[in-house]
Design an enzyme around this catalytic site. Structure first.
Site, PDB file in Angstrom:
ATOM      1  CE  LYS A  44      30.945  -1.152  -7.460  1.00  0.00           C
ATOM      2  NZ  LYS A  44      31.341  -0.310  -6.419  1.00  0.00           N
ATOM      3  CE  LYS A  55      35.869   1.436  -3.840  1.00  0.00           C
ATOM      4  NZ  LYS A  55      35.419   0.987  -5.019  1.00  0.00           N
TER       5      LYS A  55
END
Length: 163
Positions: A36, A111
């Site tokens: 991811k 993030k």
């Protein structure tokens, strides 16, 4: 993108398909997250490249819809240009058509890029474009783009140059 014990993944696969159409077993625990953050780092880099390219085209007097059409039939084609174009007015139903509301937030992208940077440091992997993308998205968060979609990098670049 799922990591864990393969037998447990197989037992949960039907449930996981309720969460998304594409469910891919990536290997041991943590490998799904690794996939991811790699994907999102490429997405961030690609979006910045698309935004820069579209902005340059506008500065050169090109129609943004025409430029997007040319990019999407040429070697510059990518998801950010074809499916999620960051220029307002080029596509319907994407955040750029709605003042960059909805979609994947700039804060979330920053993030994920931070996670990519940490793992790159841990594995001694050079990621200069990932590092630059991280810096750009962090600056965007500090300058009022935190709650906008990450494709607002186009708007950010336009403001940075003073239009």
């Amino acid at each position: 993108m799922v990591g864990g014990v393969k037998e447990e993944y197989q037992a949960a696969q039907e449930l996981l398909t309720c969460m998304g159409a594409n469910v891919v077993y990536c290997g041991p625990v943590g490998s799904g997250q690794a996939a991811k953050i790699c994907n999102n780092m490429l997405l961030a880099i690609g979006m910045i490249g698309t935004a820069e390219t579209m902005n340059l085209g506008l500065r050169l007097g090109l129609d943004p819809k025409l430029l997007a059409q040319i990019l999407n039939m040429s070697s510059g084609r990518c998801w950010s240009s074809e499916v999620y174009n960051p220029v307002p007015g080029v596509m319907e139903g994407v955040p750029s058509a709605n003042n960059y509301q909805g979609g994947f937030g700039t804060t979330l992208m920053a993030k994920d890029l931070g996670l990519a940077q940490s793992t790159a440091t841990d594995t001694k992997t050079p990621v200069p474009l990932g590092a630059l993308a991280h810096q750009i998205y962090r600056v965007m968060c500090a300058r009022g783009y935190a709650n906008k979609d990450f494709s607002s990098v186009f708007q950010f670049l336009r403001e940075e140059e003073g239009q």
